[in-house]
Design an enzyme around this catalytic site. Structure first.
Site, mmCIF file in Angstrom:
data_model
loop_
_atom_site.group_PDB
_atom_site.id
_atom_site.type_symbol
_atom_site.label_atom_id
_atom_site.label_comp_id
_atom_site.label_asym_id
_atom_site.label_seq_id
_atom_site.Cartn_x
_atom_site.Cartn_y
_atom_site.Cartn_z
ATOM 1 N N ARG A 228 49.744 -75.971 55.369
ATOM 2 C CA ARG A 228 48.832 -75.635 56.461
ATOM 3 C C ARG A 228 49.602 -74.787 57.465
ATOM 4 O O ARG A 228 50.783 -75.071 57.752
ATOM 5 C CB ARG A 228 48.340 -76.914 57.177
ATOM 6 C CG ARG A 228 47.351 -77.755 56.401
ATOM 7 C CD ARG A 228 45.993 -77.076 56.233
ATOM 8 N NE ARG A 228 45.035 -77.927 55.539
ATOM 9 C CZ ARG A 228 44.851 -77.935 54.214
ATOM 10 N NH1 ARG A 228 45.545 -77.128 53.443
ATOM 11 N NH2 ARG A 228 43.939 -78.739 53.687
ATOM 12 N N GLU A 257 43.578 -69.032 60.307
ATOM 13 C CA GLU A 257 42.976 -68.381 59.133
ATOM 14 C C GLU A 257 41.452 -68.535 59.124
ATOM 15 O O GLU A 257 40.951 -69.553 59.625
ATOM 16 C CB GLU A 257 43.589 -68.952 57.845
ATOM 17 C CG GLU A 257 43.330 -70.420 57.639
ATOM 18 C CD GLU A 257 44.036 -70.961 56.400
ATOM 19 O OE1 GLU A 257 45.239 -70.740 56.223
ATOM 20 O OE2 GLU A 257 43.338 -71.621 55.619
ATOM 21 N N HIS A 275 45.139 -68.144 51.401
ATOM 22 C CA HIS A 275 44.930 -69.581 51.133
ATOM 23 C C HIS A 275 44.283 -69.814 49.767
ATOM 24 O O HIS A 275 43.107 -70.178 49.667
ATOM 25 C CB HIS A 275 44.075 -70.225 52.241
ATOM 26 C CG HIS A 275 44.175 -71.726 52.251
ATOM 27 N ND1 HIS A 275 43.996 -72.493 53.370
ATOM 28 C CD2 HIS A 275 44.465 -72.614 51.259
ATOM 29 C CE1 HIS A 275 44.156 -73.774 53.074
ATOM 30 N NE2 HIS A 275 44.434 -73.872 51.779
HETATM 31 O O1 LIG Z 1 44.340 -76.450 51.006
HETATM 32 C C1 LIG Z 1 43.773 -76.936 50.085
HETATM 33 C C2 LIG Z 1 43.525 -78.345 49.923
HETATM 34 O O2 LIG Z 1 43.762 -79.110 50.873
HETATM 35 O O3 LIG Z 1 43.073 -78.739 48.845
#
Ligand SMILES: O=CC(=O)O
Length: 309
Positions: A228, A257, A275
């Site tokens: 994150r 983001e 991401h």
């Molecule tokens: O970032 C992606 C997740 O938490 O699965």
């Protein structure tokens, strides 16, 4: 009478199809007058499918029994609020470990060898005027993993195959792992060439990769974030990348983001990714299937497969 569930944003098509086969699904994101709809219908909703549920929505769904989140991280769900209201929460762990670990290794090689930049070098016709230059490799380097959880372990296994020396930091030392443990993140960063961030997000980890940690990693150090954005002090990272205080960064996640600070776009020592750690057909289908299986278990009064709460 079928069970009524709520989605608040679009989900993977295969997951939406499986939900629609079993439940009456309401899509709040497609409803114009959301507040009015919730006031009139919220009491019939027994499950939420998706992610990002806060207390204000829980209050509008007084008979909500379960939040089935699509993703492993649940930092965008008010877990304390769910517990207080007796709402179960499930996530989708394990099924995405391999995909995230693969992307991590890919980002590391991309950064070490500047693969995106060298692709541009060829496309822009620069090769005839000279070679791209010499870079570094992963082999023989030390990588510090912040967060040796399920995904962290998969990353560690793969980086050993890259002939790296793996060390780690986390809340506690783990038994039965072959890697050296650091109880201090800054010490680990000082001793590492690479820092891979794969710890959970949320209040407990906000900004733990501080300016001091990044400075300890140093001018020849590389940071990789596949967790994150909030874990890293992003403004300090940016400044250190600009002034040579940090060697480079490979980033799949950002604080705000999908907005990414413009300054990143001008840096040659970064690799940027939108991401997408778990973004493969195979993994996303498995995540959707797990979300649905958790709901099935709940409504069949069977134990949940992956319960957070
Ligand atoms: O970032 C992606 C997740 O938490 O699965």
């Amino acid at each position: 009478m079928t069970i009524e569930i709520l989605q608040t944003h679009k989900l993977l098509a295969s997951c939406e199809a499986a939900l629609a086969e079993r439940y009456t699904v309401h899509k709040l994101h497609e409803i114009e007058h959301k507040a009015g709809w919730l006031a009139a219908n919220g009491a019939r909703i027994r499950a939420h499918a998706g992610s990002g549920v806060q207390a204000d929505l829980m209050d509008k769904l007084p008979n909500l029994e379960i939040i089935a989140s699509f993703g492993v991280g649940y930092d965008n769900i008010d877990i304390a609020g769910a517990k207080a209201r007796n709402i179960r929460v499930t996530n989708t762990p394990d099924v995405l470990n391999d995909a995230v670990a693969e992307l991590t290794v890919g980002l590391m090689i991309s950064l070490a060898r500047r693969i995106p930049q060298s692709d541009q070098y060829v496309r822009r016709g620069k090769w005839p005027s000279g070679n791209f230059g010499l870079l570094s490799e992963l082999t023989g380097k030390t990588v510090g993993i912040l967060g040796l959880g399920r995904i962290g372990k998969e990353i560690a296994t793969r980086l050993q195959a890259m002939k790296m020396r793996v060390v780690y930091h986390g809340r506690r030392q783990q038994p039965h792992t072959p890697y050296i443990y650091y109880d201090d993140l800054e010490d680990m960063a000082r001793d590492s060439d690479w820092l891979v961030v794969i710890a959970p997000g949320g209040k407990g980890t906000e900004g733990i990769v501080s300016r001091q940690v990044l400075e300890a990693l140093g001018p020849d150090g590389y940071v990789v974030n596949v967790a994150r954005g909030t874990l890293i002090d992003e403004p300090s990272m940016l400044e250190l990348l600009q002034n040579g205080g940090l060697g480079g960064a490979a980033l799949d996640v950002f604080v705000d983001e999908p907005e990414v600070p413009e300054a990143f776009m001008h840096l040659q020592n970064v690799v940027l990714s939108p991401h997408q750690g778990s973004a493969t057909h195979q993994t996303r289908d498995a995540m959707g299937a797990l979300l649905v299986a958790n709901l099935d278990r709940h409504f069949a009064r069977e134990p949940l497969i992956s319960a957070v709460v």
